[in-house]
Scaffold this motif. Structure first.
Motif, short mmCIF file in Angstrom:
data_model
loop_
_atom_site.label_atom_id
_atom_site.label_comp_id
_atom_site.label_asym_id
_atom_site.label_seq_id
_atom_site.Cartn_x
_atom_site.Cartn_y
_atom_site.Cartn_z
N ASP A 1 0.85 -1.19 0.00
CA ASP A 1 0.00 0.00 0.00
C ASP A 1 0.89 1.24 0.00
OD1 ASP A 1 -2.41 -1.39 0.00
OD2 ASP A 1 -2.37 -1.64 2.19
N LEU A 2 1.30 1.65 -1.18
CA LEU A 2 2.12 2.86 -1.28
C LEU A 2 1.24 4.10 -1.14
CD1 LEU A 2 4.48 2.01 -4.30
CD2 LEU A 2 5.10 2.13 -1.88
N GLU A 3 1.75 5.10 -0.46
CA GLU A 3 1.00 6.35 -0.36
C GLU A 3 0.95 7.02 -1.73
OE1 GLU A 3 2.98 9.88 1.32
OE2 GLU A 3 4.51 8.45 2.01
N MET B 1 1.00 19.53 -14.88
CA MET B 1 -0.06 18.64 -14.42
C MET B 1 -0.75 17.96 -15.58
SD MET B 1 -1.04 17.70 -11.48
CE MET B 1 -2.18 16.38 -11.08
N ASP B 2 -0.71 18.59 -16.77
CA ASP B 2 -1.33 18.00 -17.96
C ASP B 2 -0.59 16.74 -18.43
OD1 ASP B 2 -3.24 19.98 -17.92
OD2 ASP B 2 -2.19 21.24 -19.40
N LEU B 3 0.57 16.48 -17.87
CA LEU B 3 1.33 15.29 -18.24
C LEU B 3 0.95 14.06 -17.41
CD1 LEU B 3 4.90 16.90 -18.48
CD2 LEU B 3 3.57 15.99 -20.41
N ILE B 4 0.38 14.27 -16.24
CA ILE B 4 0.19 13.18 -15.28
C ILE B 4 -1.03 12.33 -15.66
CG2 ILE B 4 -0.04 12.60 -12.84
CD1 ILE B 4 2.57 14.07 -13.69
N PRO B 5 -0.85 11.00 -15.76
CA PRO B 5 -1.98 10.13 -16.12
C PRO B 5 -3.02 10.09 -15.02
CG PRO B 5 -0.09 8.80 -15.50
CD PRO B 5 0.39 10.23 -15.54
N ALA B 6 -4.23 9.67 -15.42
CA ALA B 6 -5.34 9.61 -14.45
C ALA B 6 -5.05 8.58 -13.36
CB ALA B 6 -6.65 9.31 -15.17
N ARG B 7 -4.52 7.45 -13.76
CA ARG B 7 -4.19 6.41 -12.77
C ARG B 7 -2.83 6.73 -12.17
NH1 ARG B 7 -2.58 0.27 -14.43
NH2 ARG B 7 -2.25 -0.57 -12.33
N ARG B 8 -2.73 6.76 -10.84
CA ARG B 8 -1.53 7.24 -10.17
C ARG B 8 -0.68 6.12 -9.54
NH1 ARG B 8 -2.77 12.73 -9.24
NH2 ARG B 8 -3.89 13.38 -11.12
N ASP B 9 -0.96 4.84 -9.88
CA ASP B 9 -0.13 3.75 -9.33
C ASP B 9 1.29 3.85 -9.89
OD1 ASP B 9 -2.33 2.80 -8.00
OD2 ASP B 9 -2.87 1.34 -9.55
N TYR B 10 2.26 3.41 -9.11
CA TYR B 10 3.65 3.57 -9.53
C TYR B 10 4.55 2.50 -8.91
CZ TYR B 10 4.26 5.81 -4.93
OH TYR B 10 4.30 6.07 -3.58
N PHE B 11 5.73 2.35 -9.51
CA PHE B 11 6.83 1.56 -8.94
C PHE B 11 7.80 2.54 -8.30
CE2 PHE B 11 5.39 -0.77 -12.70
CZ PHE B 11 5.29 -2.07 -12.23
N TRP C 1 13.43 6.89 -7.48
CA TRP C 1 12.72 6.74 -8.74
C TRP C 1 11.24 6.43 -8.49
CZ3 TRP C 1 14.01 7.47 -13.82
CH2 TRP C 1 15.35 7.80 -14.07
N LEU C 2 10.39 7.11 -9.27
CA LEU C 2 8.95 6.91 -9.23
C LEU C 2 8.50 6.69 -10.67
CD1 LEU C 2 8.32 10.05 -7.00
CD2 LEU C 2 8.34 7.69 -6.16
N ILE D 1 12.22 -3.25 -4.77
CA ILE D 1 11.32 -2.55 -5.67
C ILE D 1 9.90 -2.69 -5.11
CG2 ILE D 1 10.38 -2.42 -8.00
CD1 ILE D 1 12.97 -3.76 -8.98
N LYS D 2 9.26 -1.57 -4.87
CA LYS D 2 7.88 -1.59 -4.38
C LYS D 2 6.95 -1.10 -5.49
CE LYS D 2 8.96 -0.69 0.51
NZ LYS D 2 8.69 0.23 1.66
N GLU D 3 5.70 -1.58 -5.47
CA GLU D 3 4.71 -1.12 -6.41
C GLU D 3 3.34 -1.04 -5.75
OE1 GLU D 3 3.16 -3.89 -9.43
OE2 GLU D 3 4.76 -5.28 -8.78
N SER D 4 2.54 -0.15 -6.29
CA SER D 4 1.17 -0.01 -5.78
C SER D 4 0.38 -1.27 -6.11
CB SER D 4 0.49 1.20 -6.42
OG SER D 4 1.24 2.36 -6.18
#
Length: 339
Positions: free
Chosen positions: A158-160, A272-282, A299-300, A335-338
């Motif tokens: 559960d990444l913030e 902000m126009d670059l950021i995708p709607a889904r915010r999950d990340y590694f 790294w994100l 390596i962590k991921e959402s």
């Protein structure tokens, strides 16, 4: 009778003269006193001649062995003396050569060494040799946390969420010879892990430097952030073909006409126009992907790609057909991921 006595007397005189040399009673002085010294001279000449013509005495076996031993000893001494002389000459030559070499080395060391700051993505100055071109770039060839990596086996936790505080900002565009780099005005932040980082610049790579489970993408954008203590956080946005991206088009519209030039447009852009709607990340710890490849970089990598049109990607490929560092081993890093 008288005649007989006279003959006897003459015979005695002759006999005495003839036998004088053999008479032991006659002294040497008497012999030399003969008229003309003829007897003495004759005696001396005969003695010298006899001495000169006398054969040399033959040495005994023991004497011959002693003589041979003496001759051998002399030859050994002469040979040892020659060897010592050669050794001394060689030692003197070696000492002189060492002294000359030391002087040359000192002269070379005294000259400041200039290392190259030129690197590229291909050829002798490519990524395989970055760590050799300049000692300051040693991490590029031997670091423990080098990027980019093929992201595999991430631990789902559960990444913030990353908090974005981006807004329309001024910008300038530079073709720096390696990529198109966009410097962004102050005041754009992200917060992650209770730490806030400010956006400094973003740039492009083709193909994507990051891979996810072996899959690569046509391009990637790296948004570089720093906090107040100089820590770096890089947000990676993977690009795939799709609809045009407005921020990218704004950058392309303001490209400088020459390499190494900078364009300063009057317009603004909104990161902000670059950021995708889904915010999950590694997320993982890595490094910068260009020299000096400094480490301890957060790294994100966003899981959802950002779309850009084929024409937008083609324009960049004309400038930089290849400007990506190959993926590096993950070296067992976490390596962590959402989820």
């Amino acid at each position: 009778m008288r005649t007989l006595l006279t003959l006897l007397a003459c015979c005695c005189v002759v006999s005495a003269a003839v036998g004088a040399d053999k008479d032991p009673l006659i002294s040497p002085s008497t012999k030399t006193a003969l008229p003309g010294g003829a007897a003495g001279a004759a005696s001396s000449s005969a003695s010298g001649s006899a001495s000169a013509s006398a054969p040399a005495r033959k040495l005994s076996k023991r004497e011959e062995e002693a003589q041979a031993e003496a001759d051998l000893s002399v030859r050994i001494q002469e040979r040892l003396a020659a060897m010592r002389a050669n050794q001394q000459a060689r030692a003197a030559a070696a000492a002189k050569a060492k002294k000359v070499a030391a002087a040359k080395a000192a002269a070379v060391a005294a000259v400041p060494k200039v290392y190259s700051n030129v690197w590229s993505y291909e050829g002798e100055a490519g990524p395989a040799n970055w760590g050799k071109i300049n000692p300051a770039w040693a991490r590029c060839g031997s670091g423990n946390r080098q990027s980019p990596i093929d992201i595999r086996d991430g631990m789902k936790v559960d990444l913030e969420q990353i908090t974005f505080d981006y807004h329309p900002s001024s910008f300038n565009v530079t073709d720096n010879g390696h990529t198109v780099q966009v410097m962004v005005g102050n005041g754009n932040f992200i917060t992650v892990g209770n730490r806030t980082y400010e956006l400094v610049q973003f740039h492009f790579h083709r193909p994507s430097e990051e891979r996810i489970n072996g899959k690569g993408f046509e391009m990637v954008m790296h948004l570089v952030h720093k906090d107040g203590e100089g820590r770096i956080a890089i947000l990676a946005l993977l690009l795939e073909r799709g609809k045009p991206q407005p921020v990218i088009q704004n950058v392309w519209n303001n490209l400088p006409l020459e390499k190494f030039d900078t364009a300063v447009p009057s317009s603004t852009l909104d990161p902000m126009d670059l950021i995708p709607a889904r915010r999950d990340y590694f997320t993982f710890m890595g490094s910068m992907t260009t020299p000096p490849c400094e480490e301890n970089v957060l790294w994100l990598v966003m899981k959802e790609p950002v779309q850009a049109s084929p024409a937008q990607m083609a324009l960049f490929s004309r400038l930089y057909p290849l400007n990506a560092r190959p993926t590096q081993p993950s070296n067992g890093r976490i390596i962590k991921e959402s989820q």
